[in-house]
Design a protein around this motif. Sequence first.
Motif: not given
Length: 326
Positions: A202-222
Amino acid sequence: MTKLTVTNLINIIKDKASQSKAALLSKPTTLSLLRATTHDSFTPPTHKHISTLLSSTDGSRATASSFLELLMDRLQNTNNAAVALKSLIIVHHIISHGSFILQDQLSVYPSTGGRNYLNLSNFRHNTNPTSWELSCWVRWFAQHIENLLCTSRILGFFFLGKSLCDGEERVSCLTNCGLLKEFDSLVTLVEGICKRPDQVNMNKLVGEIVNLVCEDWVVIETVVIVEVNEFKERLGCLEFGEAVELVCCLKRLEECKERVVMILESQQGLWDSVREVKDKVGMEVYKEKGKVHKEGRKSRFSESDRFSARVISSRDSLWFPSGRLL
């Protein structure tokens, strides 16, 4: 602290040289893009750099178009995984938070989108173990962005950054065919998320991408929940072929459950609704198959049978595509 290797030193020199050249040639947009997409493999572009870059490029369609061309050239001409990931982060930012003009230009660039829209499915950068691992993230994140673009086209708008308070009203106006098309695209989007690489280092670059997709999932799930609930309202109004297609989509979605629960926060209510609708529609498909089988064994119908089959009852004429009464 990141260990300074010969490769890192060369990358730093490249970034400084490129930025100095852009500054000397008075190309502020190019300079801002270079600052946001450095060769550093461990830190994502700052929000300040992204905001500055995008705010200076959405004044007109011509400006936005030129910037998109510059960004895509940066993305598709690099062989460095860090540069590619940072460019993809900017593309994602346009999808989720960009101005209407930038999103509009992204939606038509290039004129023919579709599968492998970003042309990164074969991306490889194997200078060292870090770049090799990041290459997997480039391929996966690019596919996720392509799926987002495809789903947005089918829905008719960039749904990540929009308010979904009227989501139920919107889907209730769709035909069964339109709703199935949207739902199939959303399921494909979820399937793509489930292919996320494992986080080894894990590094900050990968972590940023993971966070972005997690935010996407909140909308997608809705959106998925709204559409599954809409199908629940239409259970008695689906044609046989539509019901079969829906069951297939629901099965594909249900197969994602284990992986989604593992890598994302998910509402149990989603999976309960998916199972409920799948079981009910599946039962209707089973019954309809039985009817078709029995009908096929009949040599002929009586005239009264054929006549009754042609009659449309007054009750049927009062149903909207959503299954709700007038």
